[in-house]
Design a protein around this motif. Structure first.
Motif, PDB file in Angstrom:
ATOM      1  N   GLY A 394      20.905 -54.455 -31.372  1.00 14.66           N
ATOM      2  CA  GLY A 394      21.071 -54.201 -32.595  1.00 14.66           C
ATOM      3  C   GLY A 394      22.102 -52.628 -32.085  1.00 14.66           C
ATOM      4  O   GLY A 394      22.485 -52.442 -31.403  1.00 14.66           O
ATOM      5  N   PHE A 395      22.266 -51.439 -32.710  1.00 15.40           N
ATOM      6  CA  PHE A 395      22.105 -50.016 -32.404  1.00 15.40           C
ATOM      7  C   PHE A 395      21.424 -49.395 -31.029  1.00 15.40           C
ATOM      8  O   PHE A 395      22.001 -48.506 -30.181  1.00 15.40           O
ATOM      9  CB  PHE A 395      22.346 -49.154 -33.526  1.00 15.40           C
ATOM     10  CG  PHE A 395      22.961 -50.062 -34.482  1.00 15.40           C
ATOM     11  CD1 PHE A 395      24.836 -49.816 -33.855  1.00 15.40           C
ATOM     12  CD2 PHE A 395      23.190 -50.939 -36.073  1.00 15.40           C
ATOM     13  CE1 PHE A 395      25.762 -49.608 -34.844  1.00 15.40           C
ATOM     14  CE2 PHE A 395      24.682 -51.126 -35.480  1.00 15.40           C
ATOM     15  CZ  PHE A 395      25.905 -50.741 -35.943  1.00 15.40           C
ATOM     16  N   VAL A 396      20.227 -50.082 -30.692  1.00 15.94           N
ATOM     17  CA  VAL A 396      19.205 -48.488 -30.744  1.00 15.94           C
ATOM     18  C   VAL A 396      18.298 -49.405 -29.691  1.00 15.94           C
ATOM     19  O   VAL A 396      18.535 -50.572 -29.681  1.00 15.94           O
ATOM     20  CB  VAL A 396      18.243 -48.137 -30.958  1.00 15.94           C
ATOM     21  CG1 VAL A 396      19.344 -47.135 -32.122  1.00 15.94           C
ATOM     22  CG2 VAL A 396      17.577 -48.878 -32.189  1.00 15.94           C
ATOM     23  N   ARG A 397      18.225 -48.790 -28.722  1.00 15.61           N
ATOM     24  CA  ARG A 397      17.133 -49.459 -26.940  1.00 15.61           C
ATOM     25  C   ARG A 397      16.955 -48.154 -26.559  1.00 15.61           C
ATOM     26  O   ARG A 397      17.535 -47.472 -26.667  1.00 15.61           O
ATOM     27  CB  ARG A 397      18.316 -50.312 -26.249  1.00 15.61           C
ATOM     28  CG  ARG A 397      19.486 -49.783 -25.617  1.00 15.61           C
ATOM     29  CD  ARG A 397      20.139 -50.559 -24.546  1.00 15.61           C
ATOM     30  NE  ARG A 397      20.744 -49.890 -23.818  1.00 15.61           N
ATOM     31  CZ  ARG A 397      20.596 -49.266 -22.370  1.00 15.61           C
ATOM     32  NH1 ARG A 397      19.281 -49.775 -21.577  1.00 15.61           N
ATOM     33  NH2 ARG A 397      22.010 -48.520 -22.007  1.00 15.61           N
ATOM     34  N   LEU A 398      15.890 -48.820 -26.031  1.00 17.76           N
ATOM     35  CA  LEU A 398      15.403 -47.468 -25.125  1.00 17.76           C
ATOM     36  C   LEU A 398      15.470 -47.122 -23.799  1.00 17.76           C
ATOM     37  O   LEU A 398      16.076 -48.625 -23.347  1.00 17.76           O
ATOM     38  CB  LEU A 398      13.254 -48.201 -25.276  1.00 17.76           C
ATOM     39  CG  LEU A 398      12.860 -47.899 -24.245  1.00 17.76           C
ATOM     40  CD1 LEU A 398      12.599 -46.079 -24.666  1.00 17.76           C
ATOM     41  CD2 LEU A 398      11.495 -48.152 -23.526  1.00 17.76           C
ATOM     42  N   VAL A 399      16.454 -46.112 -23.431  1.00 19.16           N
ATOM     43  CA  VAL A 399      16.514 -45.712 -22.504  1.00 19.16           C
ATOM     44  C   VAL A 399      15.500 -46.016 -20.816  1.00 19.16           C
ATOM     45  O   VAL A 399      15.659 -46.464 -19.814  1.00 19.16           O
ATOM     46  CB  VAL A 399      17.255 -44.863 -22.242  1.00 19.16           C
ATOM     47  CG1 VAL A 399      18.102 -44.747 -20.808  1.00 19.16           C
ATOM     48  CG2 VAL A 399      18.588 -45.330 -23.260  1.00 19.16           C
ATOM     49  N   SER A 400      14.738 -45.212 -21.366  1.00 18.83           N
ATOM     50  CA  SER A 400      13.700 -44.446 -20.581  1.00 18.83           C
ATOM     51  C   SER A 400      12.527 -44.219 -21.572  1.00 18.83           C
ATOM     52  O   SER A 400      12.624 -43.460 -22.376  1.00 18.83           O
ATOM     53  CB  SER A 400      13.567 -43.470 -19.672  1.00 18.83           C
ATOM     54  OG  SER A 400      14.332 -42.709 -19.864  1.00 18.83           O
ATOM     55  N   ALA A 401      10.976 -45.234 -21.094  1.00 20.18           N
ATOM     56  CA  ALA A 401       9.504 -44.624 -21.979  1.00 20.18           C
ATOM     57  C   ALA A 401       9.050 -43.217 -20.926  1.00 20.18           C
ATOM     58  O   ALA A 401       9.523 -43.136 -20.141  1.00 20.18           O
ATOM     59  CB  ALA A 401       8.730 -45.743 -20.926  1.00 20.18           C
ATOM     60  N   ALA A 402       7.630 -42.322 -22.058  1.00 19.55           N
ATOM     61  CA  ALA A 402       7.675 -41.449 -22.044  1.00 19.55           C
ATOM     62  C   ALA A 402       6.447 -41.476 -20.993  1.00 19.55           C
ATOM     63  O   ALA A 402       5.978 -42.512 -20.883  1.00 19.55           O
ATOM     64  CB  ALA A 402       7.156 -40.391 -22.979  1.00 19.55           C
ATOM     65  N   LEU A 403       6.539 -40.649 -19.357  1.00 23.89           N
ATOM     66  CA  LEU A 403       5.927 -40.426 -18.631  1.00 23.89           C
ATOM     67  C   LEU A 403       4.337 -39.925 -19.003  1.00 23.89           C
ATOM     68  O   LEU A 403       4.862 -38.647 -19.811  1.00 23.89           O
ATOM     69  CB  LEU A 403       6.339 -40.661 -17.062  1.00 23.89           C
ATOM     70  CG  LEU A 403       7.227 -42.015 -16.678  1.00 23.89           C
ATOM     71  CD1 LEU A 403       8.408 -41.015 -15.264  1.00 23.89           C
ATOM     72  CD2 LEU A 403       6.715 -42.590 -16.711  1.00 23.89           C
ATOM     73  N   PRO A 404       3.660 -39.554 -17.866  1.00 26.06           N
ATOM     74  CA  PRO A 404       2.077 -38.245 -18.465  1.00 26.06           C
ATOM     75  C   PRO A 404       2.500 -37.947 -17.728  1.00 26.06           C
ATOM     76  O   PRO A 404       2.523 -37.967 -17.083  1.00 26.06           O
ATOM     77  CB  PRO A 404       0.696 -39.595 -17.710  1.00 26.06           C
ATOM     78  CG  PRO A 404       1.319 -41.190 -18.171  1.00 26.06           C
ATOM     79  CD  PRO A 404       2.912 -41.282 -17.828  1.00 26.06           C
ATOM     80  N   PRO A 405       2.386 -36.171 -18.123  1.00 27.73           N
ATOM     81  CA  PRO A 405       2.973 -35.115 -17.714  1.00 27.73           C
ATOM     82  C   PRO A 405       2.015 -34.569 -16.702  1.00 27.73           C
ATOM     83  O   PRO A 405       0.744 -35.021 -16.730  1.00 27.73           O
ATOM     84  CB  PRO A 405       2.867 -34.384 -18.464  1.00 27.73           C
ATOM     85  CG  PRO A 405       1.780 -34.497 -19.937  1.00 27.73           C
ATOM     86  CD  PRO A 405       2.182 -36.102 -19.421  1.00 27.73           C
ATOM     87  N   GLU A 406       2.655 -34.925 -15.288  1.00 32.31           N
ATOM     88  CA  GLU A 406       1.493 -34.125 -14.411  1.00 32.31           C
ATOM     89  C   GLU A 406       1.397 -32.574 -14.267  1.00 32.31           C
ATOM     90  O   GLU A 406       0.678 -31.587 -13.912  1.00 32.31           O
ATOM     91  CB  GLU A 406       2.065 -35.050 -13.154  1.00 32.31           C
ATOM     92  CG  GLU A 406       1.000 -36.593 -13.105  1.00 32.31           C
ATOM     93  CD  GLU A 406       1.870 -36.797 -11.650  1.00 32.31           C
ATOM     94  OE1 GLU A 406       1.811 -36.546 -11.355  1.00 32.31           O
ATOM     95  OE2 GLU A 406       1.534 -38.194 -12.325  1.00 32.31           O
ATOM     96  N   ILE A 407       2.589 -31.769 -13.837  1.00 31.63           N
ATOM     97  CA  ILE A 407       3.206 -30.309 -13.461  1.00 31.63           C
ATOM     98  C   ILE A 407       3.353 -29.839 -14.687  1.00 31.63           C
ATOM     99  O   ILE A 407       3.808 -30.613 -15.944  1.00 31.63           O
ATOM    100  CB  ILE A 407       4.806 -30.411 -12.624  1.00 31.63           C
ATOM    101  CG1 ILE A 407       4.490 -31.228 -11.393  1.00 31.63           C
ATOM    102  CG2 ILE A 407       4.665 -28.794 -12.462  1.00 31.63           C
ATOM    103  CD1 ILE A 407       5.453 -31.138 -10.789  1.00 31.63           C
TER     104      ILE A 407
END
Length: 712
Positions: A394-407
């Motif tokens: 469709g119109f939307v797709r996931l480019v990059s998922a959120a990663l757990p922050p470390e810094i």
């Protein structure tokens, strides 16, 4: 005089403002620093951030085919769609489902779902990435363990909803299409059943409007066959009639004679008898008619001829009877065929209308079924689209998922504390400057230039100590010198001295100028015409009633108080004559006039004084008040107007007034202070203000503790 002179004023002078308002600078700095400490404590904690990125494509990413309702006609429509998707991502149901699927303890025990969703909405930040098709979903906070699961869960729920909702009303539309498809299929079944009934009744397997009604064709064929049968009957009857009339067939059919002539049996008989005839004729050769053998041969030849004739007639009659029978049979057959065709045609025409009606109905049913099938196919195509395209990207797709922050991110305690200190120092510098910018009072002598249009005739420093008192005496001599020059130029001996408001320093200046003139050996008289607010200096002065004779000991007096009725002078209209008489004895008659902007007697008194000195108190009068006083004095229109700025305060730690006073006291030129010196002097002033504030705070605290101790 010209009014194009500009006023200097304080303007934006940080060091001057700090020196004038050191306590304000210290208090502002402390207040900002104290107010910033909780912010430093709260915002200085380590924070983390995590983000996911989705793409909002400008074109529908199809699986099989496009649909016009999923196209954007312009870039503005696409931007509106992006904004709508950003709002959709923060929708309540999406956030609630995402929070449940995340499987992290985000919702507190005593917290409602709605409150938790609102808190999550405030934590999530959704923003479009400029110049891209990307949308960033981020979260900033201290609990780094919850960020990535929450963001990814919300984004996954959003993507699922977006794929099912990007075709508006998909489920409702599919339901309606399926209901309509079921209705149409049921209608097709009913129509097909009826057509099968008609087909069974008519005995026809297919119906086609192009092929036409088969019963019509059958009737046409019967009519054609009937016409042909009539023609055959006419032909058979004609042949039969002609045979009976002429005894032979038509030229196209073999005749009787021809049939007889070609008969093989007759021809065989003829050949045998002709051989016998030939034998008899050869035997009769040379015989006479009377010869018995000749006669016998003649009889036998006659028998041969008779036999041939008899056999020929017999065969001819047989052929004739055969032909006659054939013509009669053909005529009978033609008549019978015609009768049967006529009967069949009559029978078919009886049921022709019923069959035509059924056939027409069957054709209409076939057309309806065809049209309904086309509609069913259209519906099926749409259902296939929903089945295929709604499961596409469709119109939307996931480019990059959120990663757990470390810094950790953010300024931290040290940087925030440094920023708070800088903000406090900035406030300590800016607020005094702002106060001076907002302060519309007179500070320096040049501040009155814009109102009066000319520079002041003199200014007097604020006397607080021995040095400033000495410098004030010198300034009074300067002012006295200016009045002497004015007297030399105009011959004026009477000077009215008026402040703008009560307590402005006019009475003190009258006394000080009188003492200065006397110290210079010049006869001067101070006249108290200020009934509005008497000064204590004139309490012991001789009282004089305007219009009466002057005191005999006037020459030995240094001050004179005019008699008044309450706050107003008596016989004020005769004041000018009395002052002129006083001026005959004294070189300078200094008249203390009521406050110009307050008392009505001020204008009446100033009419009697040809020269006017307006006393403007520094840091007490506003620019508007000075302008109003200038307009009043211009309305009185005296012979001479002068302005004296009183109570000019020398700045702590330096400044022009401070340097001028120092040069006068020390008797030497003061070197111009450099920037570092100016800063050091400013720091000294601020330090002194800090100590003063500490002492002011210490004494109330000490008194409070002592009171508490005494109470116990």
């Amino acid at each position: 005089m010209s009014t194009n002179l500009s006023a200097a004023g304080i303007g934006i002078k940080p060091l001057v403002s700090l020196r004038q308002h050191p306590k304000l600078a210290v208090i502002s700095c402390l207040l900002v620093l104290i107010a910033s400490l909780p912010l430093v404590w709260i915002k200085g904690k380590p924070n983390y951030s995590s983000e996911a990125v989705v793409q909002v494509a400008p074109r529908y990413m199809k699986t099989l085919k496009d649909d016009n309702e999923l196209d954007f006609q312009s870039n503005s429509q696409y931007r509106q769609f992006v904004q709508q998707q950003m709002s959709t991502l923060l929708r309540y149901d999406i956030l609630a489902d995402g929070m449940k699927r995340a499987k992290v303890p985000f919702r507190l025990a005593a917290e409602s779902e709605q409150y938790a969703v609102d808190r999550l909405r405030n934590l999530l930040q959704v923003a479009a990435v400029p110049d891209t098709y990307m949308v960033r979903i981020s979260m900033y906070g201290q609990n780094k363990a919850q960020m990535a699961p929450l963001i990814n869960s919300v984004v996954n729920v959003y993507l699922e909803r977006a794929r099912t909702e990007q075709v508006f009303g998909r489920d409702d539309r599919i339901s309606k299409l399926q209901n309509r498809q079921a209705e149409l299929l049921k209608l097709i079944d009913e129509k097909s059943e009826r057509r099968n009934q008609i087909a069974g009744e008519l005995g026809i397997a297919t119906f086609s409007a192009e092929a036409g009604n088969p019963y019509d064709k059958a009737i046409e064929r019967l009519r054609e066959a009937l016409a042909e049968a009539k023609i055959k009957r006419f032909d058979a009857e004609a042949h039969e009639k002609a045979f009976h009339q002429h005894g032979d067939t038509d030229p196209s059919v073999r005749s009787i004679m021809e049939s007889v002539s070609v008969d093989p049996g007759l021809n065989s008989l003829k050949a045998s008898l002709n051989n016998r005839r030939a034998t008899l004729v050869s035997g009769m050769a040379g015989l006479t008619a009377k010869h018995p053998g000749y006669e016998q041969s003649q009889i036998e030849l006659g028998d041969i001829d008779n036999e041939l004739n008899r056999q020929t007639d017999k065969l001819t009659n047989s052929v004739r009877r055969n032909l006659e029978s054939r013509f009669a049979t053909a005529s009978t057959q033609a008549k019978q065929l015609e009768a049967q065709l006529q009967s069949e045609l009559a029978e078919q025409e009886k049921s022709r209308g019923h069959y035509a009606t059924l056939f027409k109905e069957a054709n209409e049913i076939s057309g309806q079924i065809t049209q309904t099938r086309k509609e069913v196919e259209t519906i099926q195509d749409r259902l296939n689209f929903f089945a295929g395209e709604t499961s596409s990207l469709g119109f939307v797709r996931l480019v990059s998922a959120a990663l757990p922050p470390e810094i950790p991110q953010g300024p931290g305690y040290k940087k925030l504390l440094l920023m708070a200190i800088l903000a406090a120092l900035g406030a300590g510098i800016f607020i005094p400057i702002l106060r001076d910018l907002l302060d519309r009072t007179i500070h320096a002598p040049n501040d009155v230039i814009s109102s009066f249009g000319f520079a002041p005739v003199g200014w007097l420093i604020q006397s607080k100590d021995h040095d400033s008192a000495l410098f004030l005496d010198n300034q009074l001599r300067r002012l006295a010198s200016a009045l002497i020059r004015e007297q030399d130029r105009t011959g004026i001996r009477i000077f009215g001295i008026s402040s703008l408001q009560p307590g402005g320093g006019a009475s003190s200046l009258t006394q000080q100028l009188m003492n200065t003139f006397q110290n210079m050996g010049i006869a001067a008289l101070a006249v108290d015409a200020n009934a509005f607010s008497r000064d204590s200096f004139f309490d012991q002065s001789t009282e004089y009633t305007i219009g009466e004779d002057l005191p005999s000991q006037l020459a030995q007096l240094n001050s004179l108080r005019l008699k008044a009725n309450g706050r107003h002078l008596q016989a004020i209209d005769k004041l000018g004559v009395s002052l002129e008489k006083m001026a005959e004895t004294f070189r300078f008659v200094l008249v203390d006039v009521p406050p110009l902007l307050v008392s009505g007697d001020a204008e009446l008194t100033l009419r009697a004084t040809p020269a006017i000195l307006a006393v403007v108190e520094a840091e007490a009068q506003s620019r508007g008040e000075v302008t109003r006083a200038a307009r009043l004095l211009q309305g009185i229109d005296p012979a001479s107007i002068g302005v004296v700025v009183n109570q000019v305060r020398p700045l702590d730690g330096g400044g022009y007034v401070r340097d001028l006073m120092t040069e006068f006291i020390e008797g030497r030129k003061t070197a111009k202070a450099g920037k570092l010196t100016e800063l050091w002097l400013t720091a000294q002033v601020i330090g002194k203000a800090c100590r003063s504030l500490m002492q002011e705070l210490y004494h109330p605290l000490r008194f409070s503790r002592r009171s508490s101790h005494d109470t116990l």
